[in-house]
Design an enzyme around this catalytic site. Structure first.
Site, PDB file in Angstrom:
ATOM      1  N   HIS A  51     -13.308 -88.036 -34.757  1.00  0.00           N
ATOM      2  CA  HIS A  51     -13.416 -89.268 -35.404  1.00  0.00           C
ATOM      3  C   HIS A  51     -12.643 -90.272 -34.366  1.00  0.00           C
ATOM      4  O   HIS A  51     -11.924 -90.067 -33.556  1.00  0.00           O
ATOM      5  CB  HIS A  51     -12.774 -89.216 -36.650  1.00  0.00           C
ATOM      6  CG  HIS A  51     -13.597 -88.468 -37.606  1.00  0.00           C
ATOM      7  ND1 HIS A  51     -14.950 -88.595 -37.747  1.00  0.00           N
ATOM      8  CD2 HIS A  51     -13.214 -87.242 -38.463  1.00  0.00           C
ATOM      9  CE1 HIS A  51     -15.259 -87.666 -38.627  1.00  0.00           C
ATOM     10  NE2 HIS A  51     -14.146 -86.830 -39.116  1.00  0.00           N
ATOM     11  N   CYS A  53     -16.734 -93.299 -33.430  1.00  0.00           N
ATOM     12  CA  CYS A  53     -16.579 -94.297 -33.418  1.00  0.00           C
ATOM     13  C   CYS A  53     -15.713 -95.380 -33.266  1.00  0.00           C
ATOM     14  O   CYS A  53     -14.665 -94.734 -32.607  1.00  0.00           O
ATOM     15  CB  CYS A  53     -16.745 -94.454 -35.138  1.00  0.00           C
ATOM     16  SG  CYS A  53     -17.882 -93.856 -36.013  1.00  0.00           S
TER      17      CYS A  53
END
Length: 481
Positions: A315, A358
């Site tokens: 992440h 991301c």
């Protein structure tokens, strides 16, 4: 700013006489050999290096010390960070001279005596008796014209007489050089040489280049013909080519599990193994563990490797990824251990980072002049976002880095929970296709295709566009081994 004399004095105190002699041997390509003859200690060598402008920063000295295995002294140089001015203009030790030093490291006293006996007729008895180490023998052979970076025949033949493993080291070095782009034609008569054992070295590999060697003004034409220059490409001649570190964070203490990331791990392992890299897999590292691992890898000796690849699957948000403890690791923390300052044996070599994460919480719409087909608009069934919650630092761009991001800043990237992430799967697909193609496309061309193909899809009703950032100074061409 020149290096601190106090630091140099401390290094000198730690060096043994044999190590000083080894350093002098390694410097024979960059310092006039007569200037090295009377050097008896580290201070004397440092004066010679200063005369050549090689101590304007610590990069070249760090590489020397790392080559002879004195990483403790490399760390001593790093304590004086304010004296560093990072640059890639410093010459690198040639593979040829490093190879000779590694041979020296493996030659026993018994084999040294055999080598001296076999060379006595060519070097003379008086000269061979003066040789106390194999480095002395190599230096004597060079002086007599029996050994050079373009003539390893004599050394190869001598080593075959008493140690086939050492001879194979030389032969492997020669064979590796056969895959380099051909050197310009010359009028040198080579009728008495074995072409199979004649390495063809480019300037950047065989000797240092200094500012001004290939610089011309616009007031007159260059005498050199314009043609494809082999120095346009990074050299990939070692086997394996280098190290590929894959860090796969699937499970987190607080964030949701990244299902499907195992498929990215598999694809990266298979792809970079096929491309000639040694692949290491690391799973579910906490932030401190991730940083510690990369610092450790940065201290590795890359003299016999051509490149570094680091892939991080996690992440993330803008300019950071997360460890399994949900603590951010900035992109700066990922790249910093491998700069020419911290990893001198990687200076001038490509360092490729691919980040699946991301870079924000935003979702991109589609405003490009592209009309999707009905099947492309259909929403995939198993897509997730690799988003996080903390903003990190910007990346320090040193030479020869490439950072391939799954998406642009402020936006999400997507991952199929069964088939892997959109970006990594397309990246591996394009790398594999390019490696088998006859077109010899460089990495930036490959990444452009990745951008195009990823941008065509629709993911959870949104779009994604990857982002390569780079300070590469040459072209990277990856081929199947």
């Amino acid at each position: 700013m020149p290096m601190d004399r106090l630091i140099l004095s401390k290094v000198d105190e730690e060096l043994e006489t044999s190590e000083v002699n080894a350093l002098c041997f390694l410097c024979r390509d960059v310092v006039n050999r007569k200037r090295l003859e009377n050097v008896v200690d580290g201070k004397g060598l440092f004066v010679r290096l200063e005369e050549r402008g090689l101590l304007d920063n610590a990069a070249f000295l760090s590489q020397l010390l790392q080559t002879i295995g004195r990483n403790d002294l490399v760390n001593l140089l790093r304590t004086d960070r304010c004296q560093y001015t990072e640059t890639d203009a410093n010459p690198l030790l040639s593979d040829y001279r490093v190879m000779l030093y590694e041979l020296h490291d493996d030659i026993t006293q018994e084999n040294l005596e055999k080598m001296k006996f076999l060379l006595e007729n060519k070097l003379g008895r008086a000269q061979t008796e003066k040789c106390g180490t194999s480095l002395d023998v190599f230096a004597a052979m060079e002086k007599k014209g029996l050994l050079s970076n373009a003539n390893l025949n004599e050394l190869y033949g001598i080593l075959r007489e008493f140690d086939l493993q050492l001879a194979e080291t030389v032969h492997t070095f020669i064979e590796r050089l056969q895959f380099r782009p051909p050197c310009p034609k010359s009028n040198i008569n080579e009728q008495n040489t074995n072409p199979r054992l004649q390495p063809c070295l480019s300037v950047t590999e065989s000797q240092p280049s200094y500012p001004g060697d290939n610089v011309f003004s616009d007031s007159e034409p260059s005498a050199k013909p314009s043609s494809v220059d082999e120095t346009d490409f990074y050299s990939f001649t070692h086997k394996p080519h280098g190290l590929c570190v894959v860090i796969n964070i699937e499970d987190f203490k607080q964030s949701r599990r990244r299902n499907g990331s195992h498929e990215d791990e598999r694809a990266l392992r298979e792809t970079f193994t096929s491309l000639g890299f040694t692949v290491e897999m690391h799973k579910n590292l906490e932030s401190a563990e991730m940083k510690r691992l990369l610092v450790e890898k940065g201290r590795r000796n890359f003299n016999n490797e051509d490149a570094l690849v680091v892939c991080v699957l996690s992440h993330g948000l803008k300019d950071c990824v997360y460890g399994s403890d949900d603590v951010q690791v900035s992109l700066r923390d990922l790249t910093q251990p491998f700069t020419s300052l911290n990893a001198p044996s990687l200076a001038g070599k490509p360092k490729l980072f691919f980040i699946q994460a991301c870079q924000g919480s935003g979702c991109q719409g589609g405003s490009l002049p592209y009309i999707p087909k009905p099947e492309e608009v259909k929403e995939p069934q198993h897509l997730e976002e690799d988003a996080g919650a903390v903003q990190g630092e910007t990346v320090p761009w040193d030479a020869d880095f490439l950072l391939g991001m799954a998406t642009v800043p402020e936006y999400k990237s997507f991952r199929d929970t069964k088939r892997g992430s959109i970006y990594i799967q397309e990246l591996c697909k394009q790398l594999n296709e390019s490696a088998q193609s006859n077109k010899m496309d460089d990495l930036l061309t490959v990444l452009t295709r990745v951008n195009r193909n990823v941008s065509k899809g629709v993911y959870l009703k949104y779009k994604q566009i990857p982002e390569p950032k780079y300070t590469l100074t040459k072209k990277v061409v990856l081929r199947y081994e």
